[in-house]
Design a protein around this motif. Structure first.
Motif, PDB file in Angstrom:
ATOM      1  N   TYR A  94      30.803  17.543-103.675  1.00  0.00           N
ATOM      2  CA  TYR A  94      30.107  18.648-103.009  1.00  0.00           C
ATOM      3  C   TYR A  94      28.601  18.522-103.215  1.00  0.00           C
ATOM      4  CZ  TYR A  94      29.288  23.453-101.414  1.00  0.00           C
ATOM      5  OH  TYR A  94      28.861  24.570-100.720  1.00  0.00           O
ATOM      6  N   ILE A  95      28.192  18.234-104.452  1.00  0.00           N
ATOM      7  CA  ILE A  95      26.757  18.143-104.758  1.00  0.00           C
ATOM      8  C   ILE A  95      26.116  16.972-104.024  1.00  0.00           C
ATOM      9  CG2 ILE A  95      25.101  17.707-106.610  1.00  0.00           C
ATOM     10  CD1 ILE A  95      27.033  19.227-108.487  1.00  0.00           C
ATOM     11  N   VAL A  96      26.803  15.823-103.993  1.00  0.00           N
ATOM     12  CA  VAL A  96      26.260  14.654-103.288  1.00  0.00           C
ATOM     13  C   VAL A  96      26.075  14.959-101.806  1.00  0.00           C
ATOM     14  CG1 VAL A  96      26.804  12.299-102.529  1.00  0.00           C
ATOM     15  CG2 VAL A  96      27.132  12.948-104.922  1.00  0.00           C
ATOM     16  N   ALA A  97      27.096  15.556-101.196  1.00  0.00           N
ATOM     17  CA  ALA A  97      27.005  15.898 -99.777  1.00  0.00           C
ATOM     18  C   ALA A  97      25.918  16.936 -99.535  1.00  0.00           C
ATOM     19  CB  ALA A  97      28.353  16.416 -99.283  1.00  0.00           C
ATOM     20  N   LEU A  98      25.803  17.898-100.446  1.00  0.00           N
ATOM     21  CA  LEU A  98      24.797  18.945-100.302  1.00  0.00           C
ATOM     22  C   LEU A  98      23.385  18.355-100.301  1.00  0.00           C
ATOM     23  CD1 LEU A  98      24.604  22.077-100.165  1.00  0.00           C
ATOM     24  CD2 LEU A  98      24.309  22.058-102.647  1.00  0.00           C
ATOM     25  N   ARG A  99      23.159  17.381-101.158  1.00  0.00           N
ATOM     26  CA  ARG A  99      21.840  16.750-101.232  1.00  0.00           C
ATOM     27  C   ARG A  99      21.568  15.871-100.012  1.00  0.00           C
ATOM     28  NH1 ARG A  99      19.412  16.520-106.323  1.00  0.00           N
ATOM     29  NH2 ARG A  99      18.524  14.482-105.826  1.00  0.00           N
ATOM     30  N   ALA A 100      22.621  15.311 -99.423  1.00  0.00           N
ATOM     31  CA  ALA A 100      22.443  14.389 -98.309  1.00  0.00           C
ATOM     32  C   ALA A 100      22.340  15.091 -96.957  1.00  0.00           C
ATOM     33  CB  ALA A 100      23.612  13.392 -98.273  1.00  0.00           C
ATOM     34  N   LEU A 101      22.873  16.284 -96.850  1.00  0.00           N
ATOM     35  CA  LEU A 101      22.877  16.984 -95.562  1.00  0.00           C
ATOM     36  C   LEU A 101      21.472  17.419 -95.165  1.00  0.00           C
ATOM     37  CD1 LEU A 101      26.052  19.244 -95.924  1.00  0.00           C
ATOM     38  CD2 LEU A 101      25.760  17.364 -94.305  1.00  0.00           C
ATOM     39  N   PRO A 102      21.166  17.380 -93.873  1.00  0.00           N
ATOM     40  CA  PRO A 102      19.875  17.926 -93.427  1.00  0.00           C
ATOM     41  C   PRO A 102      19.827  19.435 -93.650  1.00  0.00           C
ATOM     42  CG  PRO A 102      21.263  17.330 -91.554  1.00  0.00           C
ATOM     43  CD  PRO A 102      21.948  16.806 -92.778  1.00  0.00           C
ATOM     44  N   GLY A 103      18.620  19.965 -93.701  1.00  0.00           N
ATOM     45  CA  GLY A 103      18.429  21.362 -94.069  1.00  0.00           C
ATOM     46  C   GLY A 103      19.209  22.350 -93.237  1.00  0.00           C
ATOM     47  N   GLU A 104      19.303  22.120 -91.914  1.00  0.00           N
ATOM     48  CA  GLU A 104      19.969  23.095 -91.044  1.00  0.00           C
ATOM     49  C   GLU A 104      21.486  23.100 -91.220  1.00  0.00           C
ATOM     50  OE1 GLU A 104      19.421  19.254 -88.715  1.00  0.00           O
ATOM     51  OE2 GLU A 104      18.232  20.536 -90.062  1.00  0.00           O
ATOM     52  N   GLU A 105      22.036  22.042 -91.831  1.00  0.00           N
ATOM     53  CA  GLU A 105      23.478  21.981 -92.038  1.00  0.00           C
ATOM     54  C   GLU A 105      23.901  22.425 -93.434  1.00  0.00           C
ATOM     55  OE1 GLU A 105      25.494  18.400 -90.933  1.00  0.00           O
ATOM     56  OE2 GLU A 105      24.089  17.956 -89.315  1.00  0.00           O
ATOM     57  N   LYS A 106      22.958  22.547 -94.342  1.00  0.00           N
ATOM     58  CA  LYS A 106      23.311  22.872 -95.726  1.00  0.00           C
ATOM     59  C   LYS A 106      23.823  24.307 -95.842  1.00  0.00           C
ATOM     60  CE  LYS A 106      20.205  19.664 -98.103  1.00  0.00           C
ATOM     61  NZ  LYS A 106      19.092  19.530 -99.066  1.00  0.00           N
ATOM     62  N   PRO A 107      24.893  24.514 -96.619  1.00  0.00           N
ATOM     63  CA  PRO A 107      25.348  25.885 -96.879  1.00  0.00           C
ATOM     64  C   PRO A 107      24.284  26.666 -97.641  1.00  0.00           C
ATOM     65  CG  PRO A 107      26.993  24.252 -97.558  1.00  0.00           C
ATOM     66  CD  PRO A 107      25.740  23.511 -97.272  1.00  0.00           C
ATOM     67  N   GLY A 108      24.265  27.982 -97.433  1.00  0.00           N
ATOM     68  CA  GLY A 108      23.322  28.838 -98.127  1.00  0.00           C
ATOM     69  C   GLY A 108      23.754  29.113 -99.560  1.00  0.00           C
ATOM     70  N   PRO A 109      22.911  29.776-100.345  1.00  0.00           N
ATOM     71  CA  PRO A 109      23.213  30.035-101.766  1.00  0.00           C
ATOM     72  C   PRO A 109      24.506  30.821-101.978  1.00  0.00           C
ATOM     73  CG  PRO A 109      20.913  30.508-101.270  1.00  0.00           C
ATOM     74  CD  PRO A 109      21.569  30.257 -99.960  1.00  0.00           C
ATOM     75  N   VAL A 110      24.786  31.798-101.123  1.00  0.00           N
ATOM     76  CA  VAL A 110      26.006  32.601-101.294  1.00  0.00           C
ATOM     77  C   VAL A 110      27.245  31.740-101.095  1.00  0.00           C
ATOM     78  CG1 VAL A 110      27.341  34.541-100.400  1.00  0.00           C
ATOM     79  CG2 VAL A 110      24.854  34.737-100.623  1.00  0.00           C
TER      80      VAL A 110
END
Length: 278
Positions: free
Chosen positions: A26-42
């Protein structure tokens, strides 16, 4: 606080490795995703909260008490089958899944088709509902429950089957894609499934609560972790099987009604195109 209670009671390298892989993936994918695709903090918080709750009931001393107290065992399965997977599904990890699908699809080769076929079969609505309610009945059938609580191998199969089935079912219910634009299940059918799985669990929980005899005598054979009467242990365990599980279906129905109402509103074309894109 006794921090040793957070250490594994029954150390399982496979279980710890599985949770580490999911968290790190999850963390690797989160860092690799472009900003508009990243899940929000909640959404990120909901995912890791669900993951942490499932880990806690499987790899801390909570698991010890679940092995020797019926009502804690029911609490364990309430988290593994309901609350933890529900939080993970509500976190909408679809962008994470899409990222890893793009990375792994070329390497899967001939395995891709049977995996997809198996997943689609398990996600057929009536099969999914039958498995979700049926597994609760299966593992609480007194002869099966007796064997599962005395065999660590069968015990692990029981817990993992509840977790994996919970993830599949709640993802089917809370799939974030709109059924108006994708092949995902319609809101009405999702609500019907939640009713279908709630009723059998309520019946089972009520049967345990009002049963005058000792249904699960394995806890008498192994001994209880605390000096609680068998009747009270069974009563609380029956209530946990009966009421919280049904309430989660009610919460799920309310969430789906809210989604259906929002989905009826006009949306920008760009948002519709993003949901349709696999």
């Amino acid at each position: 606080m006794n921090w040793n209670l957070l250490l594994p009671y029954d150390f399982s390298p496979l279980t710890i490795l599985a949770y580490l892989l999911v968290a790190s993936g999850y963390i690797v994918a989160l860092r690799a995703l472009p900003g508009e695709e990243k899940p929000g903090p909640v959404r990120i918080f909901a995912f890791f909260l669900g993951l942490l709750l499932c880990y806690a009931v499987m790899q801390t001393w909570f698991d010890y008490y679940a092995s020797f107290m019926f009502f804690i065992h029911r609490g364990q399965h309430l988290i593994l089958h309901h609350l933890g997977p529900m939080l993970i599904a509500l976190s909408n990890p679809l962008p994470i899944l899409r990222f890893w699908h793009r990375q792994l699809a070329p390497a899967m080769g001939a395995w891709a088709l049977p995996i997809r076929w198996g997943y689609n079969t398990l996600q057929q609505p009536f099969i999914a509902a039958f498995l979700f309610a049926g597994l609760v009945y299966f593992w609480l059938w007194p002869p099966i429950h007796f064997d599962a609580m005395l065999s660590r191998d069968l015990y692990w199969v029981m817990n993992w089957s509840m977790l994996l089935d919970g993830l599949l079912f709640w993802w089917l219910i809370f799939d974030s894609r709109s059924p108006h634009d994708t092949p995902s299940l319609g809101y009405g059918k999702r609500i019907l499934l939640l009713v279908m799985v709630a009723v059998p669990q309520m019946v089972l929980g009520a049967w345990i609560v009002f049963n005058r005899g000792m249904v699960y005598d394995v806890y008498e054979v192994c001994g209880r972790a605390w000096p609680m009467s068998p009747a009270d242990d069974q009563l609380i365990g029956g209530i946990l099987t009966w009421i919280p599980a049904a309430m989660m279906s009610v919460v799920g129905i309310l969430i789906l009604i809210g989604r259906a109402m929002r989905d009826d509103r006009p949306r920008p074309r760009r948002q519709v195109a993003e949901e349709v894109t696999p």
